[in-house]
Design a protein around this motif. Structure first.
Motif, PDB file in Angstrom:
ATOM      1  N   PHE A  84       0.832  -1.194   0.000  1.00  0.00           N
ATOM      2  CA  PHE A  84       0.000   0.000   0.000  1.00  0.00           C
ATOM      3  C   PHE A  84       0.875   1.255   0.000  1.00  0.00           C
ATOM      4  CE2 PHE A  84      -2.545   3.332   1.885  1.00  0.00           C
ATOM      5  CZ  PHE A  84      -3.792   3.166   1.291  1.00  0.00           C
ATOM      6  N   ASN A  85       1.900   1.272   0.858  1.00  0.00           N
ATOM      7  CA  ASN A  85       2.781   2.435   0.939  1.00  0.00           C
ATOM      8  C   ASN A  85       3.576   2.641  -0.351  1.00  0.00           C
ATOM      9  OD1 ASN A  85       1.865   3.028   3.482  1.00  0.00           O
ATOM     10  ND2 ASN A  85       3.581   2.082   4.538  1.00  0.00           N
ATOM     11  N   ARG A 125       2.419   2.012  -3.288  1.00  0.00           N
ATOM     12  CA  ARG A 125       1.446   2.607  -4.211  1.00  0.00           C
ATOM     13  C   ARG A 125       1.209   4.083  -3.906  1.00  0.00           C
ATOM     14  NH1 ARG A 125      -3.024  -2.065  -5.543  1.00  0.00           N
ATOM     15  NH2 ARG A 125      -1.508  -3.701  -6.025  1.00  0.00           N
ATOM     16  N   VAL A 126       1.265   4.433  -2.639  1.00  0.00           N
ATOM     17  CA  VAL A 126       1.123   5.845  -2.269  1.00  0.00           C
ATOM     18  C   VAL A 126       2.266   6.653  -2.881  1.00  0.00           C
ATOM     19  CG1 VAL A 126       1.230   7.477  -0.337  1.00  0.00           C
ATOM     20  CG2 VAL A 126      -0.162   5.422  -0.146  1.00  0.00           C
ATOM     21  N   TYR A 147      -0.588   4.551  -9.740  1.00  0.00           N
ATOM     22  CA  TYR A 147      -1.770   4.162  -8.985  1.00  0.00           C
ATOM     23  C   TYR A 147      -2.606   5.398  -8.701  1.00  0.00           C
ATOM     24  CZ  TYR A 147       0.818  -0.147  -8.362  1.00  0.00           C
ATOM     25  OH  TYR A 147       1.523  -1.294  -8.590  1.00  0.00           O
ATOM     26  N   TYR A 188      -5.048   6.096  -2.927  1.00  0.00           N
ATOM     27  CA  TYR A 188      -3.867   5.938  -2.077  1.00  0.00           C
ATOM     28  C   TYR A 188      -3.424   7.322  -1.612  1.00  0.00           C
ATOM     29  CZ  TYR A 188      -4.026   1.324  -4.109  1.00  0.00           C
ATOM     30  OH  TYR A 188      -4.428   0.064  -4.494  1.00  0.00           O
ATOM     31  N   GLU A 197       0.513   7.353   3.412  1.00  0.00           N
ATOM     32  CA  GLU A 197       1.124   6.116   3.886  1.00  0.00           C
ATOM     33  C   GLU A 197       0.547   5.698   5.229  1.00  0.00           C
ATOM     34  OE1 GLU A 197       5.360   6.379   4.011  1.00  0.00           O
ATOM     35  OE2 GLU A 197       5.543   6.228   1.838  1.00  0.00           O
ATOM     36  N   SER A 226      -9.698  -3.775  -1.190  1.00  0.00           N
ATOM     37  CA  SER A 226      -9.422  -4.499  -2.431  1.00  0.00           C
ATOM     38  C   SER A 226     -10.714  -4.927  -3.123  1.00  0.00           C
ATOM     39  CB  SER A 226      -8.518  -5.698  -2.177  1.00  0.00           C
ATOM     40  OG  SER A 226      -9.151  -6.630  -1.361  1.00  0.00           O
ATOM     41  N   GLN A 284      -8.997  -3.622  -6.290  1.00  0.00           N
ATOM     42  CA  GLN A 284      -7.539  -3.515  -6.247  1.00  0.00           C
ATOM     43  C   GLN A 284      -6.960  -4.876  -5.877  1.00  0.00           C
ATOM     44  OE1 GLN A 284      -5.845  -0.349  -6.848  1.00  0.00           O
ATOM     45  NE2 GLN A 284      -7.916  -0.143  -7.667  1.00  0.00           N
TER      46      GLN A 284
END
Length: 139
Positions: free
Chosen positions: A83-84, A86-87, A93, A98, A101, A126, A131
């Motif tokens: 996830f971080n 993608r941020v 993304y 996103y 973080e 998700s 996602q």
């Protein structure tokens, strides 16, 4: 007399339709979809503001106790890391999904509830936003 009753009923109908105008429907939905977990001794706080998350956690998600804390911690370690990443890549993304973080330190024992809700947030996220996270199935 008959016309008087019809006028009163019509007046009550108009009054009841107009009384919903002052309600703040968005605020009540936001309050219902806000999950806050805090622990002052560990100085952490999780606030999840996501429409539909409360419904998901209360009706669709696996119940608390289904997963072990170690399982949840291992999954969260990988999910937070991806996830971080993608941020930090808004060109690849959706930056609307996103936003920031997640500060999750795997060496801290956040307890079962935090790990349970964080993991289920990723499951909800998700599914809701379609996602895919590449988390190993066996850890």
């Amino acid at each position: 007399m008959k016309n008087f009753i019809y006028i009163i009923l019509l007046g009550l109908f108009v009054y009841s339709c107009g009384s919903t105008r002052d309600r703040k429907l968005g605020d009540s939905q936001t309050n219902q979809d806000t999950v806050r977990i805090a622990n002052d001794s560990l100085e952490y706080e999780i606030i999840i503001i996501e429409p539909g998350f409360n419904l998901f956690i209360n009706s669709i998600a696996r119940p608390e106790g289904y997963y072990s804390q170690q399982y949840l911690e291992n999954k969260n370690r990988f999910l937070v890391s991806e996830f971080n990443q993608r941020v930090s890549q808004p060109q690849n993304y959706n930056p609307d999904l996103y936003l920031q973080e997640i500060n999750y330190n795997p060496s801290i024992d956040y307890g079962y509830e935090v790990n349970y809700l964080l993991y289920n947030y990723f499951v909800f996220f998700s599914r809701h936003y379609n996602q895919k996270f590449s988390v190993p199935t066996r850890i």
